[in-house]
Each structure stands twice: as C-alpha cells, then as structure tokens.
Design a protein around this motif. Sequence first.
Motif, PDB file in Angstrom:
ATOM      1  N   ASP A  60      39.992  44.041  52.047  1.00 25.91           N
ATOM      2  CA  ASP A  60      40.197  44.928  50.904  1.00 25.91           C
ATOM      3  C   ASP A  60      41.669  45.331  50.845  1.00 25.91           C
ATOM      4  OD1 ASP A  60      39.712  46.587  48.741  1.00 25.91           O
ATOM      5  OD2 ASP A  60      38.944  48.235  49.951  1.00 25.91           O
ATOM      6  N   THR A  88      39.928  42.615  45.866  1.00 20.94           N
ATOM      7  CA  THR A  88      40.697  43.562  45.075  1.00 20.94           C
ATOM      8  C   THR A  88      40.121  43.771  43.685  1.00 20.94           C
ATOM      9  OG1 THR A  88      42.919  44.025  44.254  1.00 20.94           O
ATOM     10  CG2 THR A  88      42.201  41.752  44.177  1.00 20.94           C
ATOM     11  N   THR A  89      40.770  44.654  42.960  1.00 18.75           N
ATOM     12  CA  THR A  89      40.548  44.843  41.534  1.00 18.75           C
ATOM     13  C   THR A  89      41.902  44.667  40.854  1.00 18.75           C
ATOM     14  OG1 THR A  89      40.923  47.209  41.740  1.00 18.75           O
ATOM     15  CG2 THR A  89      38.648  46.458  41.867  1.00 18.75           C
ATOM     16  N   PHE A  90      41.903  44.461  39.554  1.00 19.72           N
ATOM     17  CA  PHE A  90      43.152  44.176  38.869  1.00 19.72           C
ATOM     18  C   PHE A  90      44.115  45.352  38.860  1.00 19.72           C
ATOM     19  CE2 PHE A  90      41.708  40.337  36.285  1.00 19.72           C
ATOM     20  CZ  PHE A  90      42.598  39.494  36.922  1.00 19.72           C
ATOM     21  N   ASP A  91      43.650  46.545  39.219  1.00 17.85           N
ATOM     22  CA  ASP A  91      44.577  47.676  39.203  1.00 17.85           C
ATOM     23  C   ASP A  91      45.444  47.708  40.461  1.00 17.85           C
ATOM     24  OD1 ASP A  91      42.840  48.530  41.161  1.00 17.85           O
ATOM     25  OD2 ASP A  91      42.277  50.393  40.161  1.00 17.85           O
ATOM     26  N   SER A  92      45.305  46.701  41.317  1.00 17.90           N
ATOM     27  CA  SER A  92      46.147  46.648  42.511  1.00 17.90           C
ATOM     28  C   SER A  92      46.959  45.361  42.538  1.00 17.90           C
ATOM     29  CB  SER A  92      45.286  46.765  43.777  1.00 17.90           C
ATOM     30  OG  SER A  92      44.275  45.778  43.794  1.00 17.90           O
ATOM     31  N   ASP A  93      47.374  44.906  41.356  1.00 22.16           N
ATOM     32  CA  ASP A  93      48.134  43.657  41.257  1.00 22.16           C
ATOM     33  C   ASP A  93      49.353  43.632  42.173  1.00 22.16           C
ATOM     34  OD1 ASP A  93      46.355  42.903  39.355  1.00 22.16           O
ATOM     35  OD2 ASP A  93      47.732  43.003  37.668  1.00 22.16           O
ATOM     36  N   LEU A 109      38.076  39.111  43.107  1.00 23.66           N
ATOM     37  CA  LEU A 109      37.811  40.420  42.535  1.00 23.66           C
ATOM     38  C   LEU A 109      36.479  40.954  43.051  1.00 23.66           C
ATOM     39  CD1 LEU A 109      38.895  39.754  38.850  1.00 23.66           C
ATOM     40  CD2 LEU A 109      40.274  40.566  40.776  1.00 23.66           C
ATOM     41  N   LYS A 110      36.353  42.257  43.095  1.00 17.77           N
ATOM     42  CA  LYS A 110      35.140  42.855  43.649  1.00 17.77           C
ATOM     43  C   LYS A 110      33.909  42.586  42.795  1.00 17.77           C
ATOM     44  CE  LYS A 110      37.073  46.394  46.620  1.00 17.77           C
ATOM     45  NZ  LYS A 110      36.999  47.784  47.089  1.00 17.77           N
ATOM     46  N   ASP A 111      34.114  42.230  41.525  1.00 19.26           N
ATOM     47  CA  ASP A 111      32.964  41.916  40.679  1.00 19.26           C
ATOM     48  C   ASP A 111      32.750  40.409  40.542  1.00 19.26           C
ATOM     49  OD1 ASP A 111      35.147  41.312  39.154  1.00 19.26           O
ATOM     50  OD2 ASP A 111      34.539  42.482  37.397  1.00 19.26           O
ATOM     51  N   THR A 112      33.365  39.634  41.434  1.00 21.19           N
ATOM     52  CA  THR A 112      33.179  38.185  41.422  1.00 21.19           C
ATOM     53  C   THR A 112      31.727  37.842  41.754  1.00 21.19           C
ATOM     54  OG1 THR A 112      35.464  37.797  42.112  1.00 21.19           O
ATOM     55  CG2 THR A 112      33.897  36.016  42.514  1.00 21.19           C
TER      56      THR A 112
END
Length: 221
Positions: A60, A88-93, A109-112
């Motif tokens: 993470d 990750t999520t896109f808010d941590s590019d 991504l966590k929703d993959t």
Amino acid sequence: MDSERKPVRVVIVDDDQLVRMALRLVLEGEPDLTVVAEAADGDSALAVVAEQRPDVVLMDVRMPGRDGLSATRELLTRTSPPRVLMLTTFDSDDLVLGALRAGALGFVLKDTPPAKIVEAVRTVAEGNPALSPVATARVIAAATSGTRGSSREAARERLSTLTERELDTARAIAEGLGNPEIAERLHISVATVKAHTGNLFAKLAVENRVQIALVVRDAEG
C-alpha cells in the motif's frame, strides 16, 4: 503450469485489515500463489520481508508511520530484493511515481477486479511490469507535466545515446504500447523489440519500462 514449481510467495502490506483479508482470500485461491505474511505499516513490512524473503510484496502507498514509498525505497536497496507491486488509488499519483522511479515494477488500484490483481502479481513475480497503459500515462503525465531546465536537459542527454530505432521504441513504450504493438508500428519483430528494450535498460540505466517512459517524458514533456 508446472505442478512442481514452487508457489509465488507474497507479503501483503496495508494498514486496513479488511483489505489485507480480502487480498489474502483472492491470492490464496490460486494454486501458484501463497501469502506468507501480512504487515500493517512500512516498518513492519521491512521486518517481515527480511524474515520471510517473499518473491512479491503487494505494498500500500499510504499508511501511518513509514509509508509504502519509504518502505519500497529501502527494500529495493537490499541484496536480492523482492518484486514490489504498489497498491494505490489515483489520489496518490505522486507517491506512486516516486516508487516507480525507485524501481517498483508496477501498481494496481484498490478497486481492481480480483482476477487482474492475480494477473499483476504473477506478472511482477516474473520480473515484468504490471501497468495499465491508461493508468501509467495518467500518472506519468501528472508527475512530469512541470519538468523544465536541468532535468529536461539531463533526460535529453540520456536519449542522445540511443539509435534511431531505440528512440522510436522508447517513445512507443512511453505511450504505453506493448511489444506486439511496438513491433507492428515499427515493422519489426517482437524479438527485435525485446532486443531494443534490453539496450534501453542498459543505456538509460533503468530497470523497467516505466522508468524508460519517465526519461522520455522528462525529455519531451
């Protein structure tokens, strides 16, 4: 798949226990993957990896205390480090790009969908990048959109060592194309694309395709 091959050993690092449980269920449902340990923060991850010596760490990015980026940087300085796949999520590019620059092989991504996470772990375990072209382009663009001055000149100097075909290959990689697509575009064989890519690793002193893309974006972005 060879039934005698040892399963890929995975460590899951995430501060959310439910996320760790879900990932364990997904990965351990596969006969060629096994979760050998979990950790809730970067410091614990470093200790667990030293003890278990996994093949892959699913890391993470954002965690309290030592975050995934810091832990990844330290892991990748060790002798025979594991492959690191960022979660990750896109808010941590920005953090993801830091990890990729340090040598992490990819991110999910966590929703993959679960099947894609399994595929990514297998891909990284083989030493190949697990990167969605669309996601990669977004992350790279976000991190390099302001590149100017000496960084750009340094990247251009690195690209100046390439042959014309190697430069074409590097640019195609920066667009997120895979080997078959690059071969079709350049009218060469996939084997030749692989040879050019190997030359890029050596000449640019990089370890994966994302780092090639970063040099191109730094030079031309």
